[in-house]
Design a protein around this motif. Sequence first.
Motif, mmCIF file in Angstrom:
data_model
loop_
_atom_site.group_PDB
_atom_site.id
_atom_site.type_symbol
_atom_site.label_atom_id
_atom_site.label_comp_id
_atom_site.label_asym_id
_atom_site.label_seq_id
_atom_site.Cartn_x
_atom_site.Cartn_y
_atom_site.Cartn_z
ATOM 1 N N ASP A 113 -5.956 4.227 -6.543
ATOM 2 C CA ASP A 113 -5.049 3.136 -6.172
ATOM 3 C C ASP A 113 -4.056 3.575 -5.103
ATOM 4 N N GLU A 155 4.145 0.095 -9.969
ATOM 5 C CA GLU A 155 3.100 -0.615 -10.697
ATOM 6 C C GLU A 155 2.166 0.254 -11.530
ATOM 7 N N GLY A 166 3.612 2.132 2.632
ATOM 8 C CA GLY A 166 3.006 2.133 1.310
ATOM 9 C C GLY A 166 3.983 2.678 0.286
ATOM 10 N N ALA A 211 -3.716 1.864 -1.498
ATOM 11 C CA ALA A 211 -2.452 1.228 -1.102
ATOM 12 C C ALA A 211 -1.991 1.695 0.283
ATOM 13 N N TRP A 212 -2.370 2.900 0.654
ATOM 14 C CA TRP A 212 -1.992 3.454 1.959
ATOM 15 C C TRP A 212 -3.067 3.226 3.016
ATOM 16 N N ASN A 213 -4.160 2.554 2.653
ATOM 17 C CA ASN A 213 -5.258 2.323 3.586
ATOM 18 C C ASN A 213 -5.774 3.646 4.154
#
Length: 135
Positions: free
Chosen positions: A61, A34, A83, A65-67
Amino acid sequence: GASPERAGGSFSYVSLATPTWWSVPLDAVWVGDEVCFTHVGTAILNPSHFQILGPEDQLTDFTAAWNATLQDALWVVPCGQQGPPLHFRIQGREFTIAKDDFIVKDGGICYFMVGTIASDDHSWLLGQPFLRKFY
């Protein structure tokens, strides 16, 4: 030097951006499918650094996305977290770093071997997680 008989794959040769560093032109960086960054500078290949470092504005980002959370100056992620991979295009060739390449488990803590670097020219530092896979 290199020992082709000991290598697990083929060699990729790229030109250096400067003769003083292992610095190569970086075409693009993207996360999963993305997010793509084409405003990138160079990548410094540094075997003595334990992380992959990139500009904060390009990693926001990815860490989200991986927290990932910052603890004691290192990023950590939940050990079961899934992720997206991180992709680099260097002189037209794509290199992909996946979960097993940039997460190191130590006891019950999973360290995210990706971090930010102050960079006016959007350069990246590709340390041990990258070189372990591709060098």
